[in-house]
Design a protein around this motif. Structure first.
Motif, PDB file in Angstrom:
ATOM      1  N   GLU A  51      -6.686  -1.174  13.354  1.00 23.55           N
ATOM      2  CA  GLU A  51      -5.307  -0.955  12.907  1.00 23.55           C
ATOM      3  C   GLU A  51      -5.130   0.505  12.510  1.00 23.55           C
ATOM      4  O   GLU A  51      -5.862   1.025  11.670  1.00 23.55           O
ATOM      5  CB  GLU A  51      -4.986  -1.846  11.708  1.00 23.55           C
ATOM      6  N   LEU A  52      -4.148   1.163  13.101  1.00 25.65           N
ATOM      7  CA  LEU A  52      -3.840   2.563  12.796  1.00 25.65           C
ATOM      8  C   LEU A  52      -2.431   2.644  12.236  1.00 25.65           C
ATOM      9  O   LEU A  52      -1.455   2.370  12.948  1.00 25.65           O
ATOM     10  CB  LEU A  52      -3.967   3.431  14.055  1.00 25.65           C
ATOM     11  N   LEU A  53      -2.335   2.961  10.957  1.00 28.27           N
ATOM     12  CA  LEU A  53      -1.044   3.116  10.276  1.00 28.27           C
ATOM     13  C   LEU A  53      -0.152   1.902  10.501  1.00 28.27           C
ATOM     14  O   LEU A  53       1.046   2.012  10.789  1.00 28.27           O
ATOM     15  CB  LEU A  53      -0.341   4.400  10.728  1.00 28.27           C
ATOM     16  N   GLY A  54      -0.755   0.722  10.366  1.00 29.13           N
ATOM     17  CA  GLY A  54      -0.003  -0.522  10.426  1.00 29.13           C
ATOM     18  C   GLY A  54       0.152  -1.127  11.799  1.00 29.13           C
ATOM     19  O   GLY A  54       0.715  -2.214  11.936  1.00 29.13           O
ATOM     20  N   LYS A  55      -0.341  -0.465  12.834  1.00 30.29           N
ATOM     21  CA  LYS A  55      -0.183  -0.971  14.203  1.00 30.29           C
ATOM     22  C   LYS A  55      -1.545  -1.176  14.854  1.00 30.29           C
ATOM     23  O   LYS A  55      -2.450  -0.357  14.709  1.00 30.29           O
ATOM     24  CB  LYS A  55       0.658   0.004  15.037  1.00 30.29           C
ATOM     25  N   LYS A  56      -1.701  -2.290  15.572  1.00 27.50           N
ATOM     26  CA  LYS A  56      -2.944  -2.585  16.265  1.00 27.50           C
ATOM     27  C   LYS A  56      -3.135  -1.618  17.426  1.00 27.50           C
ATOM     28  O   LYS A  56      -2.179  -1.252  18.111  1.00 27.50           O
ATOM     29  CB  LYS A  56      -2.940  -4.020  16.803  1.00 27.50           C
ATOM     30  N   LYS A  57      -4.387  -1.239  17.639  1.00 25.84           N
ATOM     31  CA  LYS A  57      -4.662  -0.259  18.691  1.00 25.84           C
ATOM     32  C   LYS A  57      -5.945  -0.663  19.423  1.00 25.84           C
ATOM     33  O   LYS A  57      -6.963  -0.952  18.781  1.00 25.84           O
ATOM     34  CB  LYS A  57      -4.804   1.134  18.085  1.00 25.84           C
ATOM     35  N   ASN A  99       4.838  -1.352  -2.620  1.00 28.21           N
ATOM     36  CA  ASN A  99       4.170  -1.377  -1.308  1.00 28.21           C
ATOM     37  C   ASN A  99       4.346  -0.057  -0.553  1.00 28.21           C
ATOM     38  O   ASN A  99       4.579  -0.030   0.655  1.00 28.21           O
ATOM     39  CB  ASN A  99       4.736  -2.536  -0.474  1.00 28.21           C
ATOM     40  N   ILE A 100       4.247   1.042  -1.304  1.00 22.82           N
ATOM     41  CA  ILE A 100       4.485   2.352  -0.715  1.00 22.82           C
ATOM     42  C   ILE A 100       3.236   2.829   0.021  1.00 22.82           C
ATOM     43  O   ILE A 100       2.167   3.010  -0.572  1.00 22.82           O
ATOM     44  CB  ILE A 100       4.888   3.369  -1.800  1.00 22.82           C
ATOM     45  N   GLY A 101       3.372   3.030   1.310  1.00 22.84           N
ATOM     46  CA  GLY A 101       2.280   3.515   2.140  1.00 22.84           C
ATOM     47  C   GLY A 101       2.781   3.772   3.540  1.00 22.84           C
ATOM     48  O   GLY A 101       3.805   3.206   3.950  1.00 22.84           O
ATOM     49  N   PRO A 102       2.101   4.613   4.298  1.00 23.37           N
ATOM     50  CA  PRO A 102       2.585   4.930   5.644  1.00 23.37           C
ATOM     51  C   PRO A 102       2.642   3.719   6.569  1.00 23.37           C
ATOM     52  O   PRO A 102       3.440   3.691   7.514  1.00 23.37           O
ATOM     53  CB  PRO A 102       1.585   5.978   6.147  1.00 23.37           C
ATOM     54  N   GLU A 103       1.834   2.679   6.286  1.00 24.97           N
ATOM     55  CA  GLU A 103       1.807   1.515   7.188  1.00 24.97           C
ATOM     56  C   GLU A 103       3.086   0.691   7.119  1.00 24.97           C
ATOM     57  O   GLU A 103       3.505   0.088   8.109  1.00 24.97           O
ATOM     58  CB  GLU A 103       0.619   0.602   6.835  1.00 24.97           C
ATOM     59  N   GLY A 104       3.708   0.645   5.924  1.00 25.69           N
ATOM     60  CA  GLY A 104       4.894  -0.197   5.754  1.00 25.69           C
ATOM     61  C   GLY A 104       6.198   0.565   5.710  1.00 25.69           C
ATOM     62  O   GLY A 104       7.257  -0.018   5.464  1.00 25.69           O
ATOM     63  N   PHE A 105       6.130   1.882   5.958  1.00 31.79           N
ATOM     64  CA  PHE A 105       7.333   2.713   5.876  1.00 31.79           C
ATOM     65  C   PHE A 105       8.275   2.402   7.034  1.00 31.79           C
ATOM     66  O   PHE A 105       7.879   2.419   8.198  1.00 31.79           O
ATOM     67  CB  PHE A 105       6.930   4.183   5.896  1.00 31.79           C
ATOM     68  N   ASP A 152      10.101  -2.818  10.715  1.00 31.02           N
ATOM     69  CA  ASP A 152      11.195  -3.450  11.444  1.00 31.02           C
ATOM     70  C   ASP A 152      11.722  -4.699  10.741  1.00 31.02           C
ATOM     71  O   ASP A 152      12.850  -5.123  10.976  1.00 31.02           O
ATOM     72  CB  ASP A 152      10.734  -3.835  12.856  1.00 31.02           C
ATOM     73  N   CYS A 153      10.899  -5.289   9.863  1.00 35.00           N
ATOM     74  CA  CYS A 153      11.259  -6.587   9.283  1.00 35.00           C
ATOM     75  C   CYS A 153      12.054  -6.494   7.984  1.00 35.00           C
ATOM     76  O   CYS A 153      12.552  -7.513   7.495  1.00 35.00           O
ATOM     77  CB  CYS A 153      10.007  -7.434   9.072  1.00 35.00           C
ATOM     78  N   CYS A 154      12.174  -5.320   7.402  1.00 33.63           N
ATOM     79  CA  CYS A 154      12.779  -5.236   6.059  1.00 33.63           C
ATOM     80  C   CYS A 154      13.851  -4.158   5.956  1.00 33.63           C
ATOM     81  O   CYS A 154      14.005  -3.520   4.919  1.00 33.63           O
ATOM     82  CB  CYS A 154      11.693  -4.977   5.016  1.00 33.63           C
ATOM     83  N   LYS A 155      14.618  -3.952   7.008  1.00 37.79           N
ATOM     84  CA  LYS A 155      15.603  -2.868   6.998  1.00 37.79           C
ATOM     85  C   LYS A 155      16.694  -3.062   5.959  1.00 37.79           C
ATOM     86  O   LYS A 155      17.255  -2.095   5.450  1.00 37.79           O
ATOM     87  CB  LYS A 155      16.241  -2.738   8.389  1.00 37.79           C
ATOM     88  N   PHE A 200      10.390   0.167   2.451  1.00 34.37           N
ATOM     89  CA  PHE A 200       9.007  -0.235   2.706  1.00 34.37           C
ATOM     90  C   PHE A 200       8.946  -1.753   2.833  1.00 34.37           C
ATOM     91  O   PHE A 200       9.769  -2.471   2.267  1.00 34.37           O
ATOM     92  CB  PHE A 200       8.090   0.236   1.574  1.00 34.37           C
ATOM     93  N   CYS A 201       7.975  -2.217   3.556  1.00 36.22           N
ATOM     94  CA  CYS A 201       7.825  -3.646   3.830  1.00 36.22           C
ATOM     95  C   CYS A 201       7.737  -4.439   2.529  1.00 36.22           C
ATOM     96  O   CYS A 201       7.019  -4.059   1.599  1.00 36.22           O
ATOM     97  CB  CYS A 201       6.579  -3.888   4.672  1.00 36.22           C
ATOM     98  N   THR A 202       8.486  -5.532   2.460  1.00 35.12           N
ATOM     99  CA  THR A 202       8.454  -6.400   1.276  1.00 35.12           C
ATOM    100  C   THR A 202       7.789  -7.744   1.582  1.00 35.12           C
ATOM    101  O   THR A 202       7.671  -8.587   0.682  1.00 35.12           O
ATOM    102  CB  THR A 202       9.888  -6.652   0.766  1.00 35.12           C
TER     103      THR A 202
END
Length: 821
Positions: free
Chosen positions: A82-88, A468-474, A477-480, A493-495
């Protein structure tokens, strides 16, 4: 067979096409062993959108010639990280030796491929991959082998894993301190010999070892003194003693830059082999500029106590100087012995009996260093256990690197791929970025009574965790539509799911709370709490450094948006606290970042506690407002030349009579002791409602100053050199003095504190700045110290009380000030 051991020092070696880690360790019985374990270096390459069949063919034919051995790929395997919240999807590229990693990664990047974790130090890579902690109990399966290159037994391991986080308890420590020949304090290792080497050791049973080596015969009664025939023999004896004593830790104070490099240069010049390592390797000195210089000995942990103080522990100290004398006085309760080192060279040349005093001084410095090392060792080991890299590296790291290494270690548990370090262009861009800081409610200058101070506990760390402050959840798409950051509607940030950075930070917060609970329980049982205190301090430092790390231009997990969001939430919470305090009927007189100062007025402390509980009932996560204290009196002063209140500059007195001073000269390094003393005394008198006494006291100080009666040591001004001397555009007194020190041959480096006194005479200030050793009693410039030190230190205090400088400092000024509540 199985052995259990505590790994202390690490290196790797290449043998028969394989890479082996050498773990220089201590067994439970105190004996030493080197555990040898094979481990393959690697890095990652992204295969998203890549023709892997073609890539495999190219990798098989890839070979990069190097001086000793060609760099080649020996294998690969497909993995997902996982890189910055996304699978790679990635290939884990296995290579033939550690230095092949950057060579091969650079080549693959030239093919247009994206490579990761190509700059991880191999020792750190090994520790994280295998999952073991330095200085803790580790178990290995394997067998003892014959390894003639080692002075200690060798154990070839087929498996190595963590047994427990139990720390090594008993370590053998040897402190070293040298005295060198100099007539003008010059540091010239190619020319000037080492006159004395002081050695002070403490073994696993607490038994002392004392030795001073010298090569000049003179009358003495020192049992610990050993006189050699020459400097050459002195260095040979130093080698022999270190090998015989074989310390787990070799320690010094500024030994990375001075003691060990000086010994190395003299040994090379005189042809003495310093093969001190368990593998017969020599003392190694890496010179990457003074601040980055490192000295190491394989199989021993070289602890330069100064490095740990400067980089990590210094923020926990009250002293304004990191000299051995100042640090020892604060942490140990005793100081260096007093000698005039300017007289060492002449005394040496004349065979003076006074050389015995210098030998005692030399040994005492080594003793202080050893005791500081023992005192701080708990903290060093705790940092090592949490960050997960060797003690040698930990003490030489600044906060950003400590945080990053902690994140890298925790990333292994969560299958995280580390982002790459920024390149020069990225760093340049990041340096231009800035964020809005904390909210400040300006104080009105005045003398106040019945004040309660509230603090948010670990405000920034708990905000990052709670929101939940971090680059992964910034901007997920799910918490706009939820989780918007105050003042920044474009940030959220993602909740729904706790992300990696806030998760590992929250674990630190919870861990510290648990450690503090265990410390309280241990204290209630009458047990020593040193280990708990060290652990709590370590966790606090790391947790509080996360916010700064996220905004640090060199960080792998850099996110200016996260840093900006943290301060935005902080501003929001302190404003809400102010409004809530007013709703409860309190007058807020000051607020800044994470603190709020209110006046009780006609209310009770119980009302203040009710207010605090109401605030806490609405705080998310681990956020908490605490009552820092109740203060019967407090004073806030104005910014010089204005009527505006100065932020972070106040003094408070507790019910018990303890004075807390923030922001005043009395807690700053670059003011003379006389200015600090006068200011502190005036604050104490004013806060104790003895304003008349404060005026009388100040007038007496002025009279003594004008009559030349103030002792020289109270007039010394200390200022830190913050850069190379050639980098100063304007030359202040401290720079002028530092340049004269260099002309005399003395070493002056960034971070060093220069001491000077301003004397009478013609010329501008910098021309009248002298070293304390150059100044006699009464030669100081009284007018300078009154106008630039004493008066500025107290004038703002008296101004709050309605008195100008003329009224306070003129001989005919009135002295009665009355009450000001």
């Amino acid at each position: 067979m199985e052995i259990k051991f505590y790994p202390l020092d690490f290196e790797y070696r290449l043998k028969d096409g394989k890479v082996y880690m050498y773990l220089y360790s201590k067994l439970g019985d105190g004996s030493r062993v080197c555990v040898i374990h094979e481990h393959r270096p690697f890095f990652y390459v992204s295969i998203e959108g890549i023709n892997t069949t073609e890539l495999e063919l190219r990798l098989k034919g890839l070979k990069i010639e190097n001086r000793n051995e060609a760099a080649v790929v020996v294998g690969f395997e497909e993995v997902e990280r996982e890189l910055l919240g996304k699978k790679k999807k990635l290939w884990k590229i296995l290579v033939n030796y550690p230095k092949a990693v950057p060579l091969l990664a650079e080549e693959l990047e030239s093919w247009g491929l994206e490579c990761f974790e190509k700059d991880i130090l191999f020792v750190h890579r090994y520790l994280r991959d295998v999952g073991i902690m330095p200085m803790t109990l580790v178990v290995a399966q394997g067998e003892f082998i014959d390894e003639p290159r080692l002075r200690i037994p060798a154990f070839l391991a087929t498996d190595v894993h963590q047994e427990s986080l139990e720390s090594v308890q008993k370590l053998r420590i040897l402190a070293v301190d040298i005295e060198t020949y100099a007539l003008k304090k010059e540091i010239l290792p190619q020319k000037n010999p080492i006159l004395m080497i002081g050695l002070y050791g403490v073994d696993e049973l607490g038994q002392e070892f004392k030795k001073v080596l010298t090569w000049k015969k003179f009358p003495h009664t020192l049992e610990y003194l050993e006189v050699c025939d020459s400097e050459t023999q002195l260095l040979q004896r130093f080698r022999d003693i270190v090998l015989e004593y074989h310390p787990d830790i070799l320690t010094g104070y500024y030994s990375d830059v001075f003691d060990l490099p000086y010994i190395k240069v003299r040994a090379q010049k005189l042809g003495v082999q310093l093969d001190l390592g368990a593998d017969h390797s020599e003392l190694e000195v890496s010179e990457k500029g003074v601040r980055e210089s490192k000295s190491s000995i394989t199989s021993m942990v070289h602890v330069d106590v100064f490095q740990f103080i400067r980089n990590i522990f210094g923020k926990n100290l009250k002293t304004g100087s990191f000299s051995l004398d100042a640090v020892s006085e604060e942490l140990l309760g005793y100081k260096k012995q007093v000698v005039n080192l300017d007289e060492l060279g002449p005394s040496w040349d004349s065979n003076s009996e006074r050389l015995a005093d210098f030998c005692a001084y030399n040994l005492h410095d080594a003793y202080l260093t050893a005791q500081l090392c023992r005192t701080l060792l708990y903290d060093m080991i705790e940092f090592t256990k949490i960050v997960g890299v060797p003690v040698f590296d930990v003490i030489r790291m600044k906060f950003s690197r400590l945080v990053e290494n902690y994140i890298l270690r925790r990333g292994m548990e969560y299958n995280i791929l580390a982002p790459n370090k920024p390149q020069d262009a990225q760093i340049s861009q990041r340096r231009q970025e800035s964020i809005q800081g904390a909210f400040v409610f300006e104080p009105t200058p005045g003398l106040y009574k019945d004040m309660v101070v509230f603090d948010f506990r670990s405000l920034y760390p708990t905000i990052i965790s709670a929101h939940n402050i971090g680059p992964e959840g910034f901007r997920c798409d799910c918490c706009k539509l939820v989780g918007k950051v105050p003042e920044k509607e474009e940030y959220w940030f993602c909740t729904k799911e706790k992300k990696f950075i806030p998760l590992v930070l929250e674990e630190l917060i919870l861990r510290r709370a648990d450690v503090k609970r265990m410390a309280r329980e241990a204290q209630a049982r009458g047990e020593d709490t040193k280990i708990y205190d060290a652990r709590s301090y370590t966790i606090k430092v790391l947790a509080n450094s996360f916010y700064g790390y996220l905004g640090f231009y060199g960080a792998r997990w850099y996110s200016i948006e996260c840093a900006a969001s943290t301060t935005a939430y902080a501003r929001n919470y302190i404003k809400q606290t102010i409004e809530k305090a007013r709703e409860f009927g309190f007058e807020v007189i000051y607020a800044d970042t994470d603190s709020c100062f209110v006046l009780l007025g006609d209310k009770e402390l119980a009302d203040a506690k009710d207010f605090m509980q109401e605030v806490n009932s609405h705080l998310p996560g681990k956020m908490e407002l605490e009552m820092e204290g109740y203060y019967p009196r407090g004073i806030f002063v104005a910014i010089k030349g204005t009527e505006k209140g100065a932020k972070k500059k106040y003094a408070l007195i507790s019910k018990e009579g303890r004075v807390k001073v923030t922001g005043f000269e009395s807690v700053r390094r670059n003011w003379s002791l006389i200015a600090k003393e006068v200011q502190k005394k005036v604050l104490e008198l004013v806060l104790n409602d003895k304003v008349d006494d404060a005026l009388v006291y100040v007038k007496l100080v002025v009279q003594e100053m004008k009559r030349g009666l103030v002792p020289l040591h109270k007039l010394i001004i200390k200022t830190q050199i913050t850069r190379e001397l050639g980098g100063y555009a304007s030359v202040g007194p401290h720079v002028a003095v530092a340049r004269r020190m260099v002309e005399r041959g003395e070493m002056v480096v960034p971070g060093m504190v220069v001491e000077y006194v301003i004397v009478k005479g013609p010329g501008i200030i910098r021309e009248r700045a002298k070293l304390p050793s150059e100044v006699g009693e009464g030669e100081y410039d009284a007018d300078y110290y009154l106008n630039n030190q004493v008066i500025p230190a107290v004038s703002s205090i008296f101004l709050v009380l309605g008195y100008t400088e003329d009224q306070v400092f003129k001989d005919d000024s009135q002295t009665g000030l009355g009450k000001f509540f």
